[in-house]
Design a protein around this motif. Structure first.
Motif, PDB file in Angstrom:
ATOM      1  N   ALA A 192      28.978  30.689  46.792  1.00  0.00           N
ATOM      2  CA  ALA A 192      29.411  32.000  47.282  1.00  0.00           C
ATOM      3  C   ALA A 192      29.928  32.826  46.113  1.00  0.00           C
ATOM      4  N   THR A 193      29.452  34.062  46.027  1.00  0.00           N
ATOM      5  CA  THR A 193      29.764  34.918  44.884  1.00  0.00           C
ATOM      6  C   THR A 193      30.165  36.297  45.373  1.00  0.00           C
ATOM      7  N   LEU A 529      39.142  29.162  32.112  1.00  0.00           N
ATOM      8  CA  LEU A 529      37.773  29.451  32.532  1.00  0.00           C
ATOM      9  C   LEU A 529      37.590  29.184  34.014  1.00  0.00           C
ATOM     10  N   ASP A 530      38.194  28.115  34.516  1.00  0.00           N
ATOM     11  CA  ASP A 530      38.101  27.818  35.942  1.00  0.00           C
ATOM     12  C   ASP A 530      38.727  28.934  36.769  1.00  0.00           C
ATOM     13  N   GLU A 531      39.856  29.447  36.286  1.00  0.00           N
ATOM     14  CA  GLU A 531      40.547  30.517  37.018  1.00  0.00           C
ATOM     15  C   GLU A 531      39.686  31.767  37.077  1.00  0.00           C
ATOM     16  N   VAL A 532      39.069  32.114  35.955  1.00  0.00           N
ATOM     17  CA  VAL A 532      38.203  33.291  35.925  1.00  0.00           C
ATOM     18  C   VAL A 532      36.986  33.085  36.816  1.00  0.00           C
ATOM     19  N   ASP A 533      36.415  31.909  36.772  1.00  0.00           N
ATOM     20  CA  ASP A 533      35.239  31.650  37.604  1.00  0.00           C
ATOM     21  C   ASP A 533      35.569  31.710  39.097  1.00  0.00           C
ATOM     22  N   GLN A 534      36.815  31.437  39.445  1.00  0.00           N
ATOM     23  CA  GLN A 534      37.223  31.571  40.842  1.00  0.00           C
ATOM     24  C   GLN A 534      37.127  33.027  41.315  1.00  0.00           C
ATOM     25  N   ILE A 535      37.344  33.960  40.412  1.00  0.00           N
ATOM     26  CA  ILE A 535      37.241  35.383  40.767  1.00  0.00           C
ATOM     27  C   ILE A 535      35.847  35.674  41.316  1.00  0.00           C
ATOM     28  N   ALA A 536      34.846  35.105  40.661  1.00  0.00           N
ATOM     29  CA  ALA A 536      33.457  35.364  41.038  1.00  0.00           C
ATOM     30  C   ALA A 536      33.121  34.827  42.416  1.00  0.00           C
ATOM     31  N   GLN A 537      33.877  33.853  42.886  1.00  0.00           N
ATOM     32  CA  GLN A 537      33.521  33.178  44.134  1.00  0.00           C
ATOM     33  C   GLN A 537      34.198  33.770  45.365  1.00  0.00           C
ATOM     34  N   PRO A 539      35.129  36.596  48.279  1.00  0.00           N
ATOM     35  CA  PRO A 539      34.282  37.546  49.011  1.00  0.00           C
ATOM     36  C   PRO A 539      34.656  39.004  48.827  1.00  0.00           C
ATOM     37  N   ASP A 540      35.915  39.291  48.412  1.00  0.00           N
ATOM     38  CA  ASP A 540      36.325  40.687  48.272  1.00  0.00           C
ATOM     39  C   ASP A 540      37.483  40.771  47.280  1.00  0.00           C
ATOM     40  N   ASP A 541      37.921  42.004  47.016  1.00  0.00           N
ATOM     41  CA  ASP A 541      38.974  42.228  46.027  1.00  0.00           C
ATOM     42  C   ASP A 541      40.279  41.539  46.399  1.00  0.00           C
ATOM     43  N   GLU A 542      40.646  41.615  47.662  1.00  0.00           N
ATOM     44  CA  GLU A 542      41.928  41.042  48.074  1.00  0.00           C
ATOM     45  C   GLU A 542      41.963  39.547  47.838  1.00  0.00           C
ATOM     46  N   ALA A 543      40.884  38.886  48.164  1.00  0.00           N
ATOM     47  CA  ALA A 543      40.834  37.438  47.941  1.00  0.00           C
ATOM     48  C   ALA A 543      40.802  37.109  46.454  1.00  0.00           C
ATOM     49  N   ALA A 544      40.206  38.001  45.654  1.00  0.00           N
ATOM     50  CA  ALA A 544      40.081  37.749  44.217  1.00  0.00           C
ATOM     51  C   ALA A 544      41.359  38.054  43.457  1.00  0.00           C
ATOM     52  N   ARG A 545      42.236  38.895  44.011  1.00  0.00           N
ATOM     53  CA  ARG A 545      43.366  39.423  43.237  1.00  0.00           C
ATOM     54  C   ARG A 545      44.261  38.335  42.666  1.00  0.00           C
ATOM     55  N   GLU A 546      44.599  37.301  43.427  1.00  0.00           N
ATOM     56  CA  GLU A 546      45.514  36.277  42.913  1.00  0.00           C
ATOM     57  C   GLU A 546      44.926  35.577  41.682  1.00  0.00           C
ATOM     58  N   TYR A 547      43.618  35.399  41.658  1.00  0.00           N
ATOM     59  CA  TYR A 547      42.981  34.758  40.501  1.00  0.00           C
ATOM     60  C   TYR A 547      42.916  35.726  39.323  1.00  0.00           C
TER      61      TYR A 547
END
Length: 607
Positions: A192-193, A529-537, A539-547
């Motif tokens: 999922a990206t 690198l793992d933390e950054v790659d979590q951003i890519a996975q 579904p939206d900005d809100e879910a990505a923000r913590e990473y």
């Protein structure tokens, strides 16, 4: 990407004086065509000599119109450019001698990104859906090649295979793909990206691969394809190649283009005028140059342009920064990197090199300046600014003393008496970068570092970093373009830095668990690198923000790079004979006006 502030530019908007019927030098040059440009300039073109003229009357004569179709004028839009077209080709994958202005003239984009609207705009695609691990691309029914052949997914099939062979970043997200029908393909993602990542990736794709032309390379080494110079492209975009010589690329209107009704003039020239100074002089003269796609222009020069020369500023998401060699005995130490950040007054770089178009990074954290508050949100005030508008020498002194350095004879030295410094590399010919480099080195040496500026041709500049033959030097800290609007791309770029092959030696650390001071005064454990790659996975900005917040926090503590300055890119066009996109149009801040505006019918001959 486009290297150097002097290699950048934009287009612009303003409705001003109407086209005059008096025949000007601009019209004479348009009538003369590419070879005539050289003759009128008093030099030999070195080209074919023969060839047809691109226009018989660029002063507004209609070449005719079909019933229900547009009036097409024998007019020529002339772009200033620095480069010899004879040395350049149209294989977009062979980047050494491929140049984007020519490629964007003949190849239709899959899609584009509007900076002012934060919106994706469809080009050759008629629909795009991203659903967890599946991407469905549907292409326009009227997409075709300028030789009259229909475009089909057979062409896309070859394009995707070659993209995989040559290591396209899109394939970093793909497991496979399926051709559904003549106009539809389905990409299967490996996980999922975030949909924005896939969309940003697709903004880099052009309809530039024709199966019968390119399939010869499917069974050959990638290196052979990457050396191939495609001299006679089959076009899918607004223009077909008519001629190229030392003086200019000459393009003619492509009637097979799906938006051909938006193109109401016959010829587009990309003229080899020379570098920034020559382009500035051409715009000042106001005679035959209609625009400059990318030309950094200081305010005192821009003030001399005629009123009908219009500037368009687009966020570059790119700019001047510092790369460290993390294997260096000095700059491999976090305290030394942080001391450097404290010493540099970032605002002084902007003041010296272009306050009209440049601005500081509020917080060095790997995120483009204008995006930091949105993404960092309630973490923003916890970040160390390192003094955006000041040189914080007390903080820098404490950091170096804590690391065991002492100041002797006005220079900071380690316990072996070695000074902190060395060659500070900077690219030759990038005048604003030269100014910023001089400012940086002056501030650092005044504090007690020991740097010497070493100016290198661009290729040699890159080689120093690729070969890890440096301690610290200038390098852009954002990968640039629309993708840098999404933090995943710049944060990963600084950790991995593929463009110099990881020559900054941070890749091992990026994949290792690190414990660093946390924003709450405690500690944070993170594998960057793992933390950054979590951003890519997500579904939206809100879910990505913590990473994003955690990755940015690590970046501003560890400083794999030091982000100093970003900028607006400057593009220039004219509005005495040509229309321009409205200030509030979603097309206004799309790279680049001379191409996307024509695509959308915003840049037309006034007639």
């Amino acid at each position: 990407m486009d290297y150097g502030d002097e290699c950048y530019a934009m287009s612009a908007d303003d409705e001003r004086s109407r086209y005059s019927n008096e025949i000007s030098r601009r019209r004479v040059l348009s009538i003369a065509g590419a070879s005539g440009l050289a003759a009128l300039a008093g030099c030999s073109s070195g080209g074919d000599g023969g060839g047809s003229d691109p226009a018989t009357d660029s002063g507004g004569t209609a070449s005719g119109s079909t019933e229900g179709g547009p009036t097409v004028y024998d007019a020529t839009y002339n772009d200033a450019y620095n480069g010899n077209p004879n040395d350049l080709h149209f294989n977009t994958s062979a980047i050494q001698n491929y140049r984007w202005p020519a490629g964007r003239s003949v190849f239709a984009p899959f899609m584009k990104y509007s900076f002012n609207e934060d919106e994706f705009l469809l080009g050759a695609l008629s629909d795009l859906t991203v659903d967890e691990t599946e991407v469905t691309m549907t292409f326009r029914e009227d997409l075709s090649w300028d030789n009259g052949d229909d475009w089909t997914t057979e062409d896309l099939d070859v394009q995707l295979q070659l993209a995989e062979k040559t290591g396209s970043s899109l394939w970093g997200y793909l497991d496979d793909y399926e051709i559904v029908d003549d106009r539809t393909a389905r990409l299967t993602l490996s996980e999922a990206t975030n949909p924005r990542i896939i969309k940003f990736e697709l903004t880099n794709f052009l309809v530039d691969t024709k199966a019968e032309t390119h399939e010869q390379f499917l069974d050959k080494d990638a290196s052979e394809f990457l050396r191939w110079a495609w001299e006679e492209p089959v076009a899918s975009g607004m223009w077909s190649l008519a001629n190229k010589d030392r003086q200019a690329f000459e393009f003619e209107r492509n009637p097979e283009f799906y938006n051909a009704d938006n193109v109401n003039f016959q010829t587009h020239l990309i003229e080899n005028t020379g570098g920034a100074t020559a382009q500035h002089q051409a715009l000042m003269a106001g005679d035959h140059i209609d625009g400059a796609m990318s030309a950094f222009t200081p305010p005192e020069i821009a003030d001399q342009f005629p009123d009908h020369v219009v500037e368009v500023n687009i966020p570059a998401k790119w700019g001047y920064g510092i790369v460290f060699n993390h294997n260096d005995e000095h700059f491999g130490q976090r305290n030394v990197r942080q001391a450097v950040a404290h010493v540099i007054n970032r605002q002084s770089l902007v003041d010296n090199a272009g306050p009209k178009t440049k601005f500081t990074a509020p917080v060095p954290c790997g995120i483009a300046p204008k995006d930091q508050q949105y993404w960092l949100d309630d973490w923003y005030d916890s970040f160390e600014t390192y003094g955006a508008e000041s040189s914080q020498t007390e903080e820098a002194t404490q950091l170096l003393e804590d690391a065991g350095y002492s100041k002797q004879g006005g220079k900071w030295r380690d316990d072996g008496g070695n000074t902190i410094g060395g060659d500070y590399f900077s690219p030759a010919g990038w005048s604003d970068w030269t100014t910023m480099t001089q400012t940086v080195v002056s501030q650092l040496n005044e504090f007690g570092f020991d740097f010497s500026i070493s100016t290198k041709p661009t290729n040699d500049w890159f080689s120093q970093y690729s070969n890890s033959n440096f301690g610290m030097g200038s390098l852009y800290w954002l990968p640039g373009g629309s993708r840098s609007a999404f933090p995943y791309f710049p944060l990963r770029y600084q950790l991995w830095e593929s463009e110099i092959g990881g020559g900054h030696n941070y890749r091992e650390a990026a994949q290792s668990e690190q414990t660093i001071p946390g924003p709450d005064g405690g500690e944070m454990t993170i594998t960057p690198l793992d933390e950054v790659d979590q951003i890519a996975q997500q579904p939206d900005d809100e879910a990505a923000r913590e990473y994003v917040q955690r990755a940015a926090w690590h970046n501003h503590i560890e400083l794999p790079f030091l982000g100093l300055v970003s900028k607006f890119e400057q593009s220039w066009t004219t509005d005495d004979e040509w229309s321009v996109a409205a200030e509030d149009s979603p097309n206004r801040q799309v790279k680049w006006p001379q191409f996307w505006w024509v695509h959308e019918g915003d840049l037309q001959y006034k007639g």
